[in-house]
Scaffold this motif. Structure first.
Motif, PDB file in Angstrom:
ATOM      1  N   THR A 193       0.831  -1.209   0.000  1.00  0.00           N
ATOM      2  CA  THR A 193       0.000   0.000   0.000  1.00  0.00           C
ATOM      3  C   THR A 193       0.863   1.255   0.000  1.00  0.00           C
ATOM      4  O   THR A 193       1.969   1.272   0.546  1.00  0.00           O
ATOM      5  CB  THR A 193      -0.954   0.024   1.224  1.00  0.00           C
ATOM      6  N   CYS A 194       0.326   2.312  -0.597  1.00  0.00           N
ATOM      7  CA  CYS A 194       1.041   3.585  -0.595  1.00  0.00           C
ATOM      8  C   CYS A 194       0.868   4.298   0.745  1.00  0.00           C
ATOM      9  O   CYS A 194       1.445   5.353   0.953  1.00  0.00           O
ATOM     10  CB  CYS A 194       0.541   4.461  -1.736  1.00  0.00           C
ATOM     11  N   GLY A 195       0.053   3.685   1.630  1.00  0.00           N
ATOM     12  CA  GLY A 195      -0.076   4.256   2.975  1.00  0.00           C
ATOM     13  C   GLY A 195      -1.459   4.764   3.318  1.00  0.00           C
ATOM     14  O   GLY A 195      -1.599   5.793   3.989  1.00  0.00           O
ATOM     15  N   LEU A 196      -2.486   4.070   2.868  1.00  0.00           N
ATOM     16  CA  LEU A 196      -3.854   4.444   3.254  1.00  0.00           C
ATOM     17  C   LEU A 196      -4.087   3.950   4.684  1.00  0.00           C
ATOM     18  O   LEU A 196      -4.303   2.764   4.931  1.00  0.00           O
ATOM     19  CB  LEU A 196      -4.887   3.838   2.286  1.00  0.00           C
ATOM     20  N   VAL A 197      -3.987   4.887   5.600  1.00  0.00           N
ATOM     21  CA  VAL A 197      -3.984   4.549   7.022  1.00  0.00           C
ATOM     22  C   VAL A 197      -5.228   3.768   7.486  1.00  0.00           C
ATOM     23  O   VAL A 197      -5.102   2.779   8.206  1.00  0.00           O
ATOM     24  CB  VAL A 197      -3.730   5.830   7.864  1.00  0.00           C
ATOM     25  N   PRO A 198      -6.437   4.161   7.067  1.00  0.00           N
ATOM     26  CA  PRO A 198      -7.605   3.374   7.524  1.00  0.00           C
ATOM     27  C   PRO A 198      -7.513   1.911   7.079  1.00  0.00           C
ATOM     28  O   PRO A 198      -7.891   1.007   7.831  1.00  0.00           O
ATOM     29  CB  PRO A 198      -8.796   4.076   6.854  1.00  0.00           C
ATOM     30  N   GLY A 199      -7.007   1.685   5.883  1.00  0.00           N
ATOM     31  CA  GLY A 199      -6.835   0.323   5.376  1.00  0.00           C
ATOM     32  C   GLY A 199      -5.822  -0.454   6.210  1.00  0.00           C
ATOM     33  O   GLY A 199      -6.021  -1.622   6.525  1.00  0.00           O
ATOM     34  N   ILE A 200      -4.734   0.214   6.579  1.00  0.00           N
ATOM     35  CA  ILE A 200      -3.688  -0.451   7.372  1.00  0.00           C
ATOM     36  C   ILE A 200      -4.257  -0.852   8.737  1.00  0.00           C
ATOM     37  O   ILE A 200      -4.035  -1.958   9.221  1.00  0.00           O
ATOM     38  CB  ILE A 200      -2.467   0.480   7.559  1.00  0.00           C
ATOM     39  N   ARG A 201      -5.054   0.045   9.331  1.00  0.00           N
ATOM     40  CA  ARG A 201      -5.624  -0.261  10.652  1.00  0.00           C
ATOM     41  C   ARG A 201      -6.615  -1.414  10.561  1.00  0.00           C
ATOM     42  O   ARG A 201      -6.653  -2.307  11.403  1.00  0.00           O
ATOM     43  CB  ARG A 201      -6.295   0.986  11.237  1.00  0.00           C
ATOM     44  N   ARG A 202      -7.421  -1.394   9.494  1.00  0.00           N
ATOM     45  CA  ARG A 202      -8.392  -2.467   9.311  1.00  0.00           C
ATOM     46  C   ARG A 202      -7.673  -3.810   9.097  1.00  0.00           C
ATOM     47  O   ARG A 202      -8.048  -4.833   9.662  1.00  0.00           O
ATOM     48  CB  ARG A 202      -9.259  -2.118   8.098  1.00  0.00           C
ATOM     49  N   PHE A 203      -6.619  -3.747   8.286  1.00  0.00           N
ATOM     50  CA  PHE A 203      -5.828  -4.943   8.005  1.00  0.00           C
ATOM     51  C   PHE A 203      -5.200  -5.479   9.299  1.00  0.00           C
ATOM     52  O   PHE A 203      -5.168  -6.691   9.539  1.00  0.00           O
ATOM     53  CB  PHE A 203      -4.746  -4.606   6.977  1.00  0.00           C
ATOM     54  N   ALA A 204      -4.733  -4.571  10.137  1.00  0.00           N
ATOM     55  CA  ALA A 204      -4.121  -4.965  11.420  1.00  0.00           C
ATOM     56  C   ALA A 204      -5.098  -5.784  12.247  1.00  0.00           C
ATOM     57  O   ALA A 204      -4.717  -6.740  12.924  1.00  0.00           O
ATOM     58  CB  ALA A 204      -3.683  -3.723  12.192  1.00  0.00           C
ATOM     59  N   GLU A 205      -6.366  -5.404  12.154  1.00  0.00           N
ATOM     60  CA  GLU A 205      -7.380  -6.047  12.997  1.00  0.00           C
ATOM     61  C   GLU A 205      -7.865  -7.384  12.434  1.00  0.00           C
ATOM     62  O   GLU A 205      -8.587  -8.112  13.106  1.00  0.00           O
ATOM     63  CB  GLU A 205      -8.559  -5.077  13.199  1.00  0.00           C
ATOM     64  N   GLU A 206      -7.482  -7.715  11.214  1.00  0.00           N
ATOM     65  CA  GLU A 206      -7.914  -8.985  10.615  1.00  0.00           C
ATOM     66  C   GLU A 206      -7.107 -10.172  11.147  1.00  0.00           C
ATOM     67  O   GLU A 206      -7.512 -11.313  11.006  1.00  0.00           O
ATOM     68  CB  GLU A 206      -7.751  -8.955   9.087  1.00  0.00           C
ATOM     69  N   HIS A 207      -5.931  -9.900  11.674  1.00  0.00           N
ATOM     70  CA  HIS A 207      -5.053 -10.973  12.163  1.00  0.00           C
ATOM     71  C   HIS A 207      -4.804 -12.040  11.112  1.00  0.00           C
ATOM     72  O   HIS A 207      -4.932 -13.233  11.383  1.00  0.00           O
ATOM     73  CB  HIS A 207      -5.636 -11.608  13.420  1.00  0.00           C
ATOM     74  N   VAL A 208      -4.488 -11.621   9.904  1.00  0.00           N
ATOM     75  CA  VAL A 208      -4.176 -12.591   8.848  1.00  0.00           C
ATOM     76  C   VAL A 208      -2.662 -12.685   8.687  1.00  0.00           C
ATOM     77  O   VAL A 208      -1.926 -11.823   9.155  1.00  0.00           O
ATOM     78  CB  VAL A 208      -4.824 -12.197   7.497  1.00  0.00           C
TER      79      VAL A 208
END
Ligand code: SAH
Length: 347
Positions: A193-208
């Motif tokens: 990612t180029c750094g879309l912060v909401p996406g990074i936070r959501r991804f963090a919470e997926e625990h994948v």
């Protein structure tokens, strides 16, 4: 019509149950698609005739159509595919010691506007469906079948911003990861990612287990905002907060992508600032030779100059590698092949 390739394994199971069919039918269809690579429902000979009819009336089963393919001396293959609506997209297959890696396109065009990138030459037309991303892997795998090779790694680093197409990208990753199908290991799949912060936070919470790569390219706001407009919306402090949040929730190493732009991001100060950002974070820096794009005018560092920057980072005890260049003799930079093809068509 919905593509059958849009369904994850679990969704396939739900779908067959909704039709009142036995659960194992979902497993069967999934195997037909990803193990035997059937391209029509008729080929699925162990399904009942009425099931085939129902599937045909509800789902399409179409892979991206190959328009051209370039093969590099180093084995890199670049594909230009046409989607059902006529959109042209690119995928790249790269050969490493550890296997064959495919770079997947996630959107037709891109709106992130990075000043060095060829993808942004075409504004975003639309996001790809997960089935269109899965289709790229299947189409490349079919090409590799001839030589008995297997796609072992995936990087979502083609045209487009994956976190601007979050749900479809995650569905795609889950589909190609499933061991009843292609079985590409989660740790072998990287989303960049180029750094879309909401996406990074959501991804963090997926625990994948999928890997996360951040296109950093500049270690301070002034320079990063110049190179990457996304930095104005999500400056480095916000980005770093999100990455520390990811690190807190996941025991996984991150990576920074850092393309080497001559006289732009290769100063001593940049090396020091970059080192500073990596402190206290489990992050690995990939230094990437820049693939020059005529329209943009940036220059890459040659190997010797790149090694100088690499050595600076090493001295500052930053974990990093200098990535080897792939497909230098073909149009391997994101968006280059499509741009050239379109140019040819219109001239
Ligand atoms: N939007 C996502 C994924 C697509 S770009 C992202 O920004 O991460 C994939 C990577 O290729 C990014 O790190 C991007 O900055 C880099 N890139 C773009 N153009 C390039 C070029 N001409 N040479 C080398 N890397 C490039």
């Amino acid at each position: 019509m919905r593509s059958i390739y849009d369904l994850t394994y679990d969704e396939m199971t739900e779908m067959v149950l909704e039709h009142g069919w036995k659960k194992y039918r979902g497993d069967q269809i999934f195997r037909w698609l990803y193990r035997k690579k059937a391209e029509s429902f008729e080929e699925m000979t162990d399904l009942k005739a009425e099931m085939i009819e129902t599937l045909k009336s509800e789902f399409s089963i179409v892979l991206p159509k190959l328009v051209t393919r370039q093969v590099s001396r180093d084995g890199t293959r670049k594909y230009l595919f046409e989607l059902e609506d006529g959109s042209l997209i690119e995928s790249v297959m790269m050969v490493y010691e550890y296997g064959k890696s495919v770079c997947v396109t996630s959107q037709v065009g891109c709106n992130m506007g990075c000043s060095f990138c060829a993808s942004g030459l075409l504004k975003k037309q639309r996001s790809l469906t997960s089935g269109e991303m899965t289709g790229q892997i299947l189409a490349v795998q079919k090409d590799l079948d001839a030589s008995g090779d297997r796609v072992s790694h995936i990087v979502v680093m083609g045209t487009g911003e994956p976190f601007d197409n979050y749900d479809a990208v995650m569905t795609f990753c889950r589909t190609v990861n499933h061991d009843v199908g292609l079985g590409i290991g989660a740790r072998h799949i990287t989303i960049s990612t180029c750094g879309l912060v909401p996406g990074i936070r959501r991804f963090a919470e997926e625990h994948v287990q999928f890997n996360l790569a951040i296109s950093l390219h500049a270690p301070n706001n002034e320079l990063r905002s110049k190179l990457m407009p996304v930095n104005k919306a999500y400056p480095i402090e916000d980005l770093m907060d999100a990455l520390h949040y990811y690190a807190k929730l996941n025991n996984r190493r991150l990576s920074f992508e850092y393309i080497l732009l001559k006289g732009v991001n290769d100063s001593d100060a940049c090396a020091r600032q970059l080192a500073e950002l990596t402190r206290g974070l489990d992050v690995y820096v990939n230094l990437i030779p820049y693939n020059e794009v005529d329209e943009h005018g940036f220059r890459t560092l040659d190997y010797k100059q790149a090694m100088v920057f690499y050595d600076k980072l090493k001295k500052l005890r930053v974990g990093c590698t200098l990535r080897q260049e792939h497909g230098a003799d073909i149009d391997a930079a994101c968006g280059q092949l499509r741009a050239k093809y379109e140019g040819r068509k219109s001239s």
